[in-house]
Each structure stands twice: as C-alpha cells, then as structure tokens.
Design an enzyme around this catalytic site. Structure first.
Site, PDB file in Angstrom:
ATOM      1  N   THR A  54      20.663  37.290  81.478  1.00 17.87           N
ATOM      2  CA  THR A  54      20.080  36.409  80.459  1.00 17.87           C
ATOM      3  C   THR A  54      18.704  36.950  80.085  1.00 17.87           C
ATOM      4  O   THR A  54      18.357  37.019  78.895  1.00 17.87           O
ATOM      5  CB  THR A  54      19.986  34.959  80.976  1.00 17.87           C
ATOM      6  OG1 THR A  54      21.308  34.514  81.309  1.00 17.87           O
ATOM      7  CG2 THR A  54      19.386  34.035  79.924  1.00 17.87           C
TER       8      THR A  54
ATOM      9  N   LEU B 124      21.350  28.915  78.373  1.00 19.07           N
ATOM     10  CA  LEU B 124      20.859  29.848  79.408  1.00 19.07           C
ATOM     11  C   LEU B 124      19.459  30.347  79.091  1.00 19.07           C
ATOM     12  O   LEU B 124      18.708  30.702  80.004  1.00 19.07           O
ATOM     13  CB  LEU B 124      21.805  31.047  79.510  1.00 19.07           C
ATOM     14  CG  LEU B 124      23.236  30.732  79.935  1.00 19.07           C
ATOM     15  CD1 LEU B 124      24.123  31.948  79.718  1.00 19.07           C
ATOM     16  CD2 LEU B 124      23.263  30.286  81.381  1.00 19.07           C
TER      17      LEU B 124
ATOM     18  N   ASP C 146      27.431  37.908  83.128  1.00 15.66           N
ATOM     19  CA  ASP C 146      26.433  38.896  83.570  1.00 15.66           C
ATOM     20  C   ASP C 146      27.075  40.146  84.173  1.00 15.66           C
ATOM     21  O   ASP C 146      26.597  41.261  83.954  1.00 15.66           O
ATOM     22  CB  ASP C 146      25.496  38.275  84.613  1.00 15.66           C
ATOM     23  CG  ASP C 146      24.388  37.441  83.982  1.00 15.66           C
ATOM     24  OD1 ASP C 146      24.516  37.047  82.803  1.00 15.66           O
ATOM     25  OD2 ASP C 146      23.396  37.162  84.685  1.00 15.66           O
TER      26      ASP C 146
ATOM     27  N   HIS D 199      19.191  40.043  77.875  1.00 18.70           N
ATOM     28  CA  HIS D 199      19.630  39.617  76.547  1.00 18.70           C
ATOM     29  C   HIS D 199      18.464  39.025  75.749  1.00 18.70           C
ATOM     30  O   HIS D 199      18.247  39.383  74.583  1.00 18.70           O
ATOM     31  CB  HIS D 199      20.757  38.589  76.743  1.00 18.70           C
ATOM     32  CG  HIS D 199      21.304  37.965  75.501  1.00 18.70           C
ATOM     33  ND1 HIS D 199      22.551  38.272  74.996  1.00 18.70           N
ATOM     34  CD2 HIS D 199      20.799  37.017  74.660  1.00 18.70           C
ATOM     35  CE1 HIS D 199      22.778  37.544  73.912  1.00 18.70           C
ATOM     36  NE2 HIS D 199      21.717  36.772  73.670  1.00 18.70           N
ATOM     37  N   GLU D 200      17.696  38.145  76.385  1.00 18.33           N
ATOM     38  CA  GLU D 200      16.591  37.491  75.662  1.00 18.33           C
ATOM     39  C   GLU D 200      15.487  38.483  75.319  1.00 18.33           C
ATOM     40  O   GLU D 200      14.903  38.419  74.231  1.00 18.33           O
ATOM     41  CB  GLU D 200      16.020  36.326  76.475  1.00 18.33           C
ATOM     42  CG  GLU D 200      17.007  35.215  76.818  1.00 18.33           C
ATOM     43  CD  GLU D 200      17.799  34.680  75.666  1.00 18.33           C
ATOM     44  OE1 GLU D 200      17.356  34.819  74.507  1.00 18.33           O
ATOM     45  OE2 GLU D 200      18.885  34.133  75.909  1.00 18.33           O
TER      46      GLU D 200
END
Ligand code: ARG
Ligand code: CA
Ligand code: ZN
Length: 242
Positions: free
Chosen positions: A148, A111, A212, A151-152
């Site tokens: 995503t 992802l 998510d 999170h990143e």
C-alpha cells in the site's frame, strides 16, 4: 543521480495497537527502499514478457526523518484530509522537502490514499491504514507486505492506476498494457484484456489493485514519469535539491 527523500511518519492512534511500533514503521521504509530500488525478493516472479520493461533501480531512496505521534478519540478516518490538520490531525512537517506519511485507522476498507504532485503543501503526502502499514506488527493479510505504501508513493510521484481509472483507460505511461479495469486478489498471469490489441494485463504492477504478494514491479516508463516530477520546473523539484 540519487534522490534521497526524508520521511516523516505521523501516527494517529486511539488504541494501543494503532500506535504502531518503530519496528513496524522501519518495515515500511525498508519496503519502499526495496521496491523503488528493484531489490525486492519477489521481483523474480515477473513474467518473461514483462522483463524487458522493468524499471530497475529508480534511485529514489527513503530515509526516516522523524515520527510524530498523537492520541485521538477518532475511531476511523476518511479521505477528507482531517488527519492532516487541526483540530484532530497532525499538520505535515516541512512538506516541500519531506514526504509526510500519516498512519491511522481508515474506515470503509480504504487501505490508503495519496495526493498527486501539484496540490497544496498543507495536505501533501500519503495516508496508509495502520493494518496495511509496513510488513510486520499489526499488518493484516493480504495487505501485509507494505505495498500500500509503494502504491501510494507511486501516486505521490504522479503515477496513475494502471487501468487509467476508466474502462481500457490511459495511465499516461507508454510501456504498460491497457487493462479493462482494476484487478483484485492474485490473478493467474497471462490473462488478456479485451482492450485494443488484447494485451496481456500487467496485474503484478504496483499500480494495480492486486494483493500485496501479487504486485512487485514498476516499468521503465513509470520510472521516467516519476523522475520527471523531480526535474527542473517539475512539481517536486524541491525534493531533488542537495
Ligand atoms: N485503494 C488504494 C488506492 O487506490 C490502495 C490500494 C493498495 N493495494 C494493495 N495491494 N496494497 O490508493
Ligand atoms: Ca485499520
Ligand atoms: Zn491507488
């Protein structure tokens, strides 16, 4: 104070669908701003046991600075940073003062991935798969709420996975519970780890691997760890300059 981070989005596309719209890009910026300000509409799902450790507003804000688009013949990308450099990729713009995000079709079900603070500026930033980018357009459930990106960017600001990438591992944050390992899907809240003290796992933390719709909070300890990268002498202090 408030830290405002200019964001450059680098889009690498082979198909027309991969050339995601400005609306889809704006949706990712909006999710980052909501999640880092703790104004996300699902924050109220946080179980009462974890409410005392909620981060609240991190005062880290994201402002879209530019979109760079490039056509490619590459069908899928891996985690080797090829999207960030010649000949196939797009080199980052002003990476010591701007967050670069690459949007491209990742192979192997990946992802996204991020570079932690302290690495080479030539590869600094985060990568997000086109089908997990933002919350509209070509996003695909269950990774269709822009988490995503959250999170990143958490990794980019020095956060580790909540399970510490080891069985009952250490994420270097004091107010997150020990987890046996990564959680997936949408676990019922209240399940306990078998780690020391058998704490209830915080599966709704952005730094777990849940869907998510089932991740919606950072902790105060995670916020403190992120703020530290902007402090004098910190690895992202260049982003905190006026
Ligand atoms: N596997 C990726 C990473 O470790 C991203 C996981 C994102 N999870 C999500 N629900 N969007 O960086
Ligand atoms: Ca994709
Ligand atoms: Zn991760």
């Amino acid at each position: 104070g408030v830290i405002e981070i200019p964001v450059v989005v680098n889009v690498l596309y082979r198909t027309a669908a991969q050339n995601i719209s400005n609306t889809q890009i704006a949706s990712q910026i909006a999710v980052l701003n909501a999640d880092f300000a703790a104004t996300n509409s699902d924050l109220n799902l946080t179980p009462s046991i974890f409410q005392p450790v909620l981060a609240g507003n991190t005062n880290i804000r994201f402002v879209l600075d530019a979109v760079v688009r490039k056509s490619t013949t590459t069908t899928s990308w891996s985690t080797n940073d090829a999207m960030k450099k010649a000949p196939k990729g797009i080199a980052p713009s002003s990476p010591t003062t701007k967050l670069n995000i690459w949007c491209c079709n990742m192979g192997g079900g990946i992802l996204g991935y991020a570079q932690f603070p302290g690495g080479s500026s030539t590869t600094d930033g985060v990568v997000i798969d086109d089908n997990a980018f933002g919350s509209t357009g070509t996003v695909t459930a269950p990774f269709n709420k822009g988490r995503t990106g959250t999170h990143e960017v958490g990794h980019w600001l020095n956060l580790r996975h909540i399970w510490g990438d080891a069985t009952c591992g250490n994420d270097l944050v004091g107010d997150t519970p020990l987890h046996n390992t990564a959680n997936y899907g949408c676990p019922a809240s209240g399940h306990r780890s078998t780690c020391s003290g058998t704490p209830v796992e915080m599966t709704m933390n952005y730094m777990d691997y849940t869907d998510d719709a089932c991740m919606y909070m950072f902790t105060a300890g995670q916020n403190a760890r992120m703020q530290a990268v902007f402090a004098a002498g910190g690895p992202r202090n260049s982003f905190a300059q006026p």
